[in-house]
Design a protein around this motif. Structure first.
Motif, PDB file in Angstrom:
ATOM      1  N   ALA A  69      15.974  39.676  32.979  1.00  0.00           N
ATOM      2  CA  ALA A  69      14.525  40.394  33.353  1.00  0.00           C
ATOM      3  C   ALA A  69      14.796  41.554  33.856  1.00  0.00           C
ATOM      4  O   ALA A  69      14.034  42.589  33.520  1.00  0.00           O
ATOM      5  CB  ALA A  69      13.587  39.296  33.840  1.00  0.00           C
ATOM      6  N   PHE A  85      15.176  35.490  39.755  1.00  0.00           N
ATOM      7  CA  PHE A  85      15.402  35.409  38.439  1.00  0.00           C
ATOM      8  C   PHE A  85      16.268  34.377  38.018  1.00  0.00           C
ATOM      9  O   PHE A  85      16.043  33.844  36.876  1.00  0.00           O
ATOM     10  CB  PHE A  85      15.655  36.785  37.850  1.00  0.00           C
ATOM     11  N   TYR A 113      11.596  44.542  42.545  1.00  0.00           N
ATOM     12  CA  TYR A 113      12.122  43.283  41.751  1.00  0.00           C
ATOM     13  C   TYR A 113      13.705  43.170  41.867  1.00  0.00           C
ATOM     14  O   TYR A 113      14.250  42.192  41.780  1.00  0.00           O
ATOM     15  CB  TYR A 113      11.774  43.401  40.066  1.00  0.00           C
ATOM     16  N   ASP A 165      15.341  33.462  34.071  1.00  0.00           N
ATOM     17  CA  ASP A 165      15.195  34.686  33.431  1.00  0.00           C
ATOM     18  C   ASP A 165      16.227  35.958  33.887  1.00  0.00           C
ATOM     19  O   ASP A 165      15.771  36.705  34.254  1.00  0.00           O
ATOM     20  CB  ASP A 165      14.038  35.303  33.004  1.00  0.00           C
ATOM     21  N   ASP A 204      15.565  40.031  42.766  1.00  0.00           N
ATOM     22  CA  ASP A 204      16.705  39.485  42.158  1.00  0.00           C
ATOM     23  C   ASP A 204      17.957  39.381  43.012  1.00  0.00           C
ATOM     24  O   ASP A 204      18.608  38.361  42.642  1.00  0.00           O
ATOM     25  CB  ASP A 204      17.029  40.817  41.146  1.00  0.00           C
ATOM     26  N   GLU A 213      12.330  44.692  29.692  1.00  0.00           N
ATOM     27  CA  GLU A 213      12.477  43.255  29.935  1.00  0.00           C
ATOM     28  C   GLU A 213      11.761  42.796  31.132  1.00  0.00           C
ATOM     29  O   GLU A 213      11.128  42.014  31.353  1.00  0.00           O
ATOM     30  CB  GLU A 213      13.828  43.087  30.270  1.00  0.00           C
ATOM     31  N   LEU A 214      11.789  43.901  32.227  1.00  0.00           N
ATOM     32  CA  LEU A 214      10.969  43.495  33.488  1.00  0.00           C
ATOM     33  C   LEU A 214       9.264  43.402  33.095  1.00  0.00           C
ATOM     34  O   LEU A 214       8.661  42.539  33.909  1.00  0.00           O
ATOM     35  CB  LEU A 214      11.303  44.704  34.574  1.00  0.00           C
ATOM     36  N   ALA A 255       6.248  34.946  33.417  1.00  0.00           N
ATOM     37  CA  ALA A 255       5.528  35.626  32.254  1.00  0.00           C
ATOM     38  C   ALA A 255       4.517  34.921  31.784  1.00  0.00           C
ATOM     39  O   ALA A 255       4.102  33.777  32.137  1.00  0.00           O
ATOM     40  CB  ALA A 255       6.735  35.352  31.126  1.00  0.00           C
ATOM     41  N   ARG A 305       4.810  39.999  32.541  1.00  0.00           N
ATOM     42  CA  ARG A 305       4.694  39.738  33.869  1.00  0.00           C
ATOM     43  C   ARG A 305       3.903  40.815  34.690  1.00  0.00           C
ATOM     44  O   ARG A 305       3.417  40.810  35.715  1.00  0.00           O
ATOM     45  CB  ARG A 305       5.769  39.219  34.544  1.00  0.00           C
TER      46      ARG A 305
END
Length: 346
Positions: free
Chosen positions: A273, A264, A255, A270, A259, A279-280, A202, A284
């Motif tokens: 996220a 993450f 992602y 995080d 993940d 949130e994703l 982030a 970022r």
């Protein structure tokens, strides 16, 4: 501010790779015509749920379309490769690009990848630092003797030498404060070495890390780097809602793979996220209209001092027309606004 196009080497298993490669050539051609300064590529192992293109071979394939542009890895997971191979492949790319190659490297993080290669993940930093030391010696010294924990060379010489003297510059990746400080310790900033931030982190974390990098250089008495790259995810459209609609499914798909690898939990810290689009995207991904993206980039430039945007504009499965639109809008509309605003007093 310079622009470098990050080529997304991550594709769906079963994708026609000849088509994907042709699309990458079109992306580079579009970027070159728009005034981009360089082309960069990342790396992971091509196993499981994502087919990753090999970095050195892909850059060699793209080199004719990128004539006059720099070529970079951003970044190569160095412990996955023998340093002798990296030194030779890097020297070759430096010749192919006319002395415009940059080696971007990091220690890596994905547990499954180290397990597949039979490498103890706890050795990754030691292997990374040894590899880096050996590669720079092979590039800059006539003969090398090196007796490390993991690698050994007895009075060896790299016959395939880079064009750049004393060697190509190095971008050092890192996703934690200690790795950022290590980048400052390892970098020879006087010849172009620098740190490059992770696109997965982030904005607030990137700002803190940039400050830590500069502070550590100051303590060590090293000059600040002339070229300060920042790798960021970016999508530009006529408005934010269009950009999110067209990009979010592909960002999520990409992602989700990361993940599963533990990004993450193990790296970013995080774990919530990937739970939703908001949130994703938060901090970022630079996404929206040209005005939205310019505003975000100006804020980042003032907070970090970055001088080169390494723009990742594609994710697994994204349509080519969306990718090329961001490439064009970023150069023709976003960058002029950024440079105009940065030319004013903050």
């Amino acid at each position: 501010m310079r622009l470098t196009l990050f080529i997304n080497p991550e594709h769906r298993p079963g994708d026609p790779l000849d088509v994907r490669l042709a699309e990458h050539v079109e992306q580079v051609t579009t970027a070159r015509a728009a005034g981009y300064d360089g082309v960069a590529i990342g790396s992971h192992l091509p196993y499981g749920s994502a087919a990753w293109l090999p970095p050195f071979q892909t850059l060699t394939h793209l080199a004719p379309a990128a004539a006059g542009m720099s070529l970079s890895t951003c970044v190569l997971v160095l412990p996955h490769h023998h340093p002798l191979h990296v030194a030779a492949d890097g020297a070759f790319l430096d010749a192919v690009s006319g002395g415009r190659f940059t080696l971007g490297v990091a220690a890596g993080w994905a547990r499954d990848e180290f397990a597949l290669l039979g490498i103890d993940r706890r050795e990754r930093v030691g292997r990374f630092t040894e590899s880096l030391d050996l590669i720079t010696r092979l590039w800059s010294q006539d003969r090398v003797s090196f007796h490390g924990t993991y690698y050994r060379v007895d009075d060896g010489a790299l016959a395939l030498r880079p064009v750049q003297r004393p060697r190509p510059p190095i971008w050092l990746g890192g996703s934690a404060i200690r790795s950022v400080e290590r980048a400052a310790e390892l970098a020879d900033t006087a010849i172009g070495d620098t740190w490059v931030a992770s696109s997965h982190l982030a904005e607030s974390v990137i700002v803190d890390q940039a400050q830590a990098f500069r502070a550590r250089l100051g303590v060590l008495g090293k000059p600040q780097p002339a070229d300060f790259p920042l790798l960021r995810n970016i999508v530009v459209a006529e408005d934010r809602s269009t950009a999110i609609r067209e990009a979010a499914p592909y960002l999520q798909a990409s992602y989700q793979v990361f993940d599963q690898w533990g990004l993450f939990n193990d790296v970013v810290g995080d774990p919530t996220a990937p739970n939703g689009v908001d949130e994703l995207l938060a901090g970022r991904v630079i996404i929206g209209s040209p005005e939205n993206c310019a505003e975000d980039l100006v804020r980042l430039a003032r907070a970090t001092g970055f001088t080169r945007l390494v723009a990742r504009v594609q994710w697994m499965g994204m349509q080519q027309q969306v990718v090329c639109r961001t490439i064009t809008l970023l150069a023709h509309e976003v960058l002029p606004m950024v440079e105009q605003e940065l030319g004013r007093q903050p």
